[in-house]
Structures are given as structure tokens and as C-alpha cells.
Design an enzyme around this catalytic site. Structure first.
Site, mmCIF file in Angstrom:
data_model
loop_
_atom_site.group_PDB
_atom_site.id
_atom_site.type_symbol
_atom_site.label_atom_id
_atom_site.label_comp_id
_atom_site.label_asym_id
_atom_site.label_seq_id
_atom_site.Cartn_x
_atom_site.Cartn_y
_atom_site.Cartn_z
ATOM 1 N N TRP A 221 9.211 6.529 0.907
ATOM 2 C CA TRP A 221 10.043 5.862 -0.089
ATOM 3 C C TRP A 221 11.437 5.634 0.482
ATOM 4 O O TRP A 221 11.909 6.381 1.327
ATOM 5 C CB TRP A 221 10.136 6.715 -1.359
ATOM 6 C CG TRP A 221 8.807 6.895 -2.020
ATOM 7 C CD1 TRP A 221 8.063 8.038 -2.062
ATOM 8 C CD2 TRP A 221 8.030 5.893 -2.677
ATOM 9 N NE1 TRP A 221 6.876 7.815 -2.718
ATOM 10 C CE2 TRP A 221 6.834 6.499 -3.113
ATOM 11 C CE3 TRP A 221 8.222 4.538 -2.945
ATOM 12 C CZ2 TRP A 221 5.837 5.809 -3.794
ATOM 13 C CZ3 TRP A 221 7.236 3.841 -3.631
ATOM 14 C CH2 TRP A 221 6.066 4.477 -4.046
ATOM 15 N N MET B 277 0.867 -1.192 0.000
ATOM 16 C CA MET B 277 0.000 0.000 0.000
ATOM 17 C C MET B 277 0.896 1.232 0.000
ATOM 18 O O MET B 277 1.845 1.308 0.776
ATOM 19 C CB MET B 277 -0.849 -0.021 1.277
ATOM 20 C CG MET B 277 -1.526 1.280 1.641
ATOM 21 S SD MET B 277 -2.253 1.227 3.330
ATOM 22 C CE MET B 277 -3.822 0.445 3.006
ATOM 23 N N ASP C 285 -1.533 12.769 -10.232
ATOM 24 C CA ASP C 285 -2.184 12.866 -8.926
ATOM 25 C C ASP C 285 -3.267 13.941 -8.884
ATOM 26 O O ASP C 285 -3.236 14.859 -8.036
ATOM 27 C CB ASP C 285 -1.148 13.106 -7.811
ATOM 28 C CG ASP C 285 0.027 12.134 -7.889
ATOM 29 O OD1 ASP C 285 -0.147 11.046 -8.469
ATOM 30 O OD2 ASP C 285 1.119 12.477 -7.385
ATOM 31 N N ASP D 87 0.222 5.679 -1.369
ATOM 32 C CA ASP D 87 -0.624 6.870 -1.180
ATOM 33 C C ASP D 87 -2.118 6.604 -0.938
ATOM 34 O O ASP D 87 -2.732 5.813 -1.655
ATOM 35 C CB ASP D 87 -0.594 7.750 -2.433
ATOM 36 C CG ASP D 87 0.770 7.894 -3.037
ATOM 37 O OD1 ASP D 87 1.765 7.504 -2.420
ATOM 38 O OD2 ASP D 87 0.831 8.410 -4.163
ATOM 39 N N SER E 240 -1.994 7.735 -8.486
ATOM 40 C CA SER E 240 -2.845 8.383 -7.471
ATOM 41 C C SER E 240 -3.866 9.365 -8.034
ATOM 42 O O SER E 240 -3.702 9.912 -9.126
ATOM 43 C CB SER E 240 -1.951 9.112 -6.466
ATOM 44 O OG SER E 240 -1.343 8.164 -5.630
#
Ligand code: DQQ
Length: 493
Positions: free
Chosen positions: A300, A42, A170, A44, A110
Site C-alpha cells: 500500500w 491486483m 480475511d 492480496d 480477502s
């Protein structure tokens, strides 16, 4: 390709969840009250929204391994922001704009959600590394909030505006003054920027307005996961900036939006969370008008400790945002208190050359109030072993105006720590610590500052201590420890 391709991919993802989730849920580091994937990876939060009374939270998801893969959208639903149930996987790569035969770097990246005429609409980035343009903005629509169909008009924003770089992702659908907009993360000439699109009468119509704001250099090379929302009497721009190979702390800018020019003027910039494991936050407004944020509780390039248990990544607890004297505050949503068990209250005391020792267990909500004293600073340890060989330490330094987190003895994860500068004033300092199986979130003085970290101590390391640093006294006005119940049904062993 066709609808059937996505249905087959989603069925495979859900079969993997059914196959692997019982084992994952029995893992010792399984989080008790933070949302984590049923299996796999999992990252964002995506599409955070309230739809027909329930909270929907989608997320970047790779069910087939505990690493970032070809991205799907996982889906969880909650009646109360605390108890989440896994819903069928919502999106999988299937079309030429989000699927690539020859590259592993593709997928449904995202995005966000919006309710349009009682349908739930997702706006996401179709990403295919070898495609030109590489990233486009796409829609998927659902009548029931469970089954999503990619829109035939995709990609509805077919590429970045002229002069933009290849990073263009995003989309966050927002409303401002009754008008729908989308804010999209981008990069141009090595600087992060947030782009504004105005929505038309039809959800597929988007017109480029301009760049809302841009990095001056230090604020990053690419702005990921932008968000834009009213808070108090101001407008807040939220971005997750990338710096070359390492991502860094998401920040908010409090300011004002000129919708004609599309320009956002920032009066103040503030790092939202001074910890390491906090990235890609996204907000929603609930039916009661609260602005609620969740973030990916990982980062990250960190050590992926839980991969051996078949999962990776989690969400912070939902946090309510408020604006106080021009600055954003965040505090855990009040609903979380429903998980509190019988509290242990430790009697107030003045420490001098001694330590207050307590037990927190693995999952706890802790409130500590520090008064005055002559000691230079206070040290608070959590998830400590009896011999202190394991401990996660917070230094609360009123004189220097900072809070430090030291993870050098936190267990098997990264040993890096972090520091936040925060004016601790002269009043009592109120600290709230949310401990879970492999995480700790700290909130200072009712959310003036926050710090989120993943930690990986042994299950037996459950000590909590408070002590003065150096000589002098430390006044502990309150220390209350609530054990936290699990918000998840753990499959029988
Ligand atoms: N994660 C997504 C991107 C986003 C990045 C890919 C931020 O859409 O920019 O999984 O963590």
C-alpha cells in the site's frame, strides 16, 4: 439482489479482461514469470488451494482500473505453480453484505478456499462501509472450480464477537488435528488480533472460540490476512499488521496452539520478508505435503508505476516454507527451475579494487556464492545501466550481520530501501536473486532471509556487478546466471 446481478457483473469484468488484456500483455514492464492481473488492479492472494490436481489462486481484483476499486475476486489456475492461465472472474459484489449503492468502499474482500466433498468453497469477507456490521464472513461454492454461487446462508459469521472493533476480515479456513477452523483478522482497542472459529459439521456453522493472539502494541493496530498452519513440529501464526495509515512487514510467530482455549503461545517472532513489496501472504498445503506461500508483490502507499500500462500489482513466486531450528525458511518452489535457460557461469575469482561485471537480461535467476576476504562488505548491483546511473544495490555485510537494499537509483519507482538483520555466519554466503521486468526477490542462505522489491529501471539496464566495498579482497566462489523464459503467452503485437 440475486444471482443474476453477480453474473452480469462477472460478465462485465470478463469482457473488460478480453478487451484490455492484449494491450496490457504487450506493456514493457509486463512481468515474465510472476503472476499479474490480465488487466486492472491486483492485491492480496486469496483462496490459494489445490483442487482436482490443479493450483487455484484467487486474488483481490478490480478490472476496470489500475487502482483499488470495488473488490472482485480474480482467478488464475496452474498445473505447476509456474504457468498460470486466467480463469473467469470468480466473485463480484452483488448482495447487501458485499455491495453498497452509496459508497465506493464495498466488495468481496480477502479470504481463502477449502475443498469440501469435492466442491470448492470460498470463504471471503463481505465489506460494505456504511453497513452495520461493516464486515461479515461469507461463502461461495463451486462444483467445477470455475463458477461460484454465493451461499444462501450468508453471512455465515454475521459480525465480530462482542467487544470487537468494526475491522473483522480475511477469514482463512485451516485444519488442525482433523478439525476445521477459521482464523479471522480483527482489531480491538487499537490492537491487532487474530480470532479463532471452530467449524461445525456443515460448512455454514462457525462457533467463536476466542482470540488466538493479540498485538502488544508494536505489532500493529489491525491484523490483516491471518493464517495458521503446522510447520515441522510447531504451529505458525502469520499476520499482516497495519500501523495506522501505513502497513508494515508481515510476520510469523512460531509457537503452539491450544485448541480448547483457542490460545496461541508464541515462542519466536520473525519478519517474513525484509523488503518493502511483500504483503498479505497466504499459504496452502499441496498434495505432496509442501507448505507453499505466495504474497502480494506490492505494498500500500507505493508509487503505482505500471498504472500507465493498464495494470498494477503482482504475486511473488510461490515459496516453499520449512522450519529449521525453530525459524521459518522460504525458498522458491523447485518447479520454477523449469523456466531456466542456458546458464552463464562466471569463473571464481578474488576481487580487489575491481568489479565483476556481467549481463543478466530482464528476467533471470541468479546464484551468487561469496567466500571470505578482507573487504568490509560486498556490493551487488542488479538492473544496472552501463554508466551506473541506474542500479539497484544490495550490500551484504557479514561483519554487521545485515543485508541492505538501496533503491535510490532503481528507476522511476519509490527510492526507499530496506535493511534486514541476519546472522551471515562465517561460511560462504549463498544468494539467490530472482529478477523480472520490474521486480527483484532476494533469498539469503537457502531462505534464512528474504527481501522483495518492485523496481522500475529502463529496459536497457540489464547489468549485474559484484565488488568489494572499500579496500581489501572479496572472494566470489560462484556466479551463475540463468535467463528465465516467459511463463505467459504474450498476445501477438
Ligand atoms: N486487502 C483486502 C482486505 C485486506 C486488505 C481488501 C489487505 O480484505 O484486509 O482489498 O491488503
Amino acid at each position: 439482489m440475486a444471482e443474476a446481478t453477480m453474473r452480469a457483473a462477472l460478465a462485465a469484468a470478463d469482457a473488460e479482461i478480453a478487451r484490455r488484456s492484449p494491450e496490457v500483455s504487450r506493456g514493457p514492464r509486463r512481468l515474465r514469470y510472476h503472476l499479474m492481473p490480465a488487466t486492472g488492479w491486483m492485491n492480496d492472494p486469496n483462496g490459494f488451494v489445490q483442487f482436482r490436481g490443479e493450483f487455484h489462486l484467487f486474488f483481490q481484483f478490480w478490472p476496470f482500473g489500475a487502482e483499488h476499486g470495488t473488490m472482485h475476486w480474480g482467478h488464475a489456475i496452474s498445473p505447476d505453480l509456474v504457468h498460470w492461465r486466467t480463469a473467469p472472474t470468480a466473485l463480484a459484489p452483488s448482495e447487501e453484505y458485499d455491495y453498497g449503492e452509496s459508497s465506493a468502499s464495498y466488495g468481496c474482500y480477502s479470504g481463502s478456499a477449502v475443498v469440501v466433498e469435492d466442491e470448492l468453497v470460498l470463504m471471503y469477507t463481505g465489506h460494505v462501509y456504511e453497513r452495520e456490521p461493516m464486515q461479515t464472513q461469507c461463502l461461495a461454492v463451486s462444483e467445477d472450480g470455475l463458477t461460484f454461487h454465493k451461499h444462501p446462508a450468508n453471512p455465515v459469521i454475521p459480525g465480530p464477537p462482542a467487544g470487537g472493533g468494526i475491522d473483522f476480515r480475511d477469514p482463512k479456513v485451516v485444519e488442525h488435528g482433523g478439525q476445521r477452523y477459521a482464523v479471522v483478522g480483527a482489531s480491538a482497542r487499537g490492537r491487532g488480533r487474530a480470532l479463532l472459529y471452530r467449524g461445525g459439521d456443515d460448512i455454514t456453522e462457525w462457533t467463536y472460540v476466542g482470540a488466538l493472539a493479540e498485538s502488544t502494541g508494536p505489532e500493529g493496530t489491525m491484523w490483516e490476512c491471518p493464517d495458521l498452519f503446522p510447520l515441522g513440529d510447531r504451529c505458525v501464526l502469520l499476520v499482516s499488521p497495519m500501523h495506522g495509515v501505513l502497513n508494515t512487514a508481515p510476520f510469523v510467530q512460531v509457537g503452539d496452539l491450544d485448541t480448547e482455549s483457542g490460545r496461541f503461545t508464541a515462542a519466536q517472532t520473525q519478519v517474513l520478508d525484509g523488503g518493502i513489496d511483500f504483503y498479505a501472504p497466504q499459504t496452502m498445503v499441496d498434495a505432496a505435503g509442501r507448505r507453499i506461500l505466495v504474497a502480494w508483490m506490492q505494498q500500500w502507499h507505493q508509487r503505482n508505476v505500471t498504472a500507465v500500462e493498464g495494470w498494477a500489482g503482482a504475486m511473488t513466486v510461490p515459496r516453499e516454507l520449512t522450519l529449521v531450528e525453530g525459524r521459518v525458511r522460504q525458498r522458491p518452489v523447485v518447479e520454477l527451475e523449469a523456466l531456466r535457460g542456458e546458464p552463464t557461469h562466471l569463473a571464481p575469482r578474488v576481487l580487489e579494487g575491481e568489479t565483476l561485471d556481467a549481463e543478466s537480461g530482464i528476467a533471470a535467476d541468479v546464484r551468487i556464492v561469496l567466500g571470505g576476504g578482507t573487504a568490509r562488505a560486498a556490493r551487488i548491483g542488479v538492473r544496472a545501466s552501463v554508466d551506473r546511473g541506474e542500479q539497484t544495490v544490495f550490500v551484504i555485510d557479514r561483519a554487521e550481520g545485515r543485508v541492505v537494499c538501496d533503491r535510490s537509483l532503481s528507476g522511476v519507482g519509490d527510492a526507499t530501501g530496506s535493511v534486514i538483520d541476519v546472522d551471515l555466519g562465517s561460511d560462504p554466503i549463498e544468494l539467490r536473486l530472482l529478477l523480472d521486468a520490474c521486480s527483484v526477490e532476494l533469498f539469503v542462505n537457502d531462505g534464512v532471509a528474504a527481501m522483495t522489491h518492485r523496481i522500475y529501471p529502463a529496459e536497457s539496464s540489464t547489468g549485474l556487478f559484484i565488488e568489494p566495498i572499500g579496500s581489501g579482497t572479496l572472494e566470489v566462489l560462484e556466479c551463475t546466471i540463468w535467463p528465465m523464459a516467459s511463463a505467459f503467452e504474450v498476445a501477438p503485437g
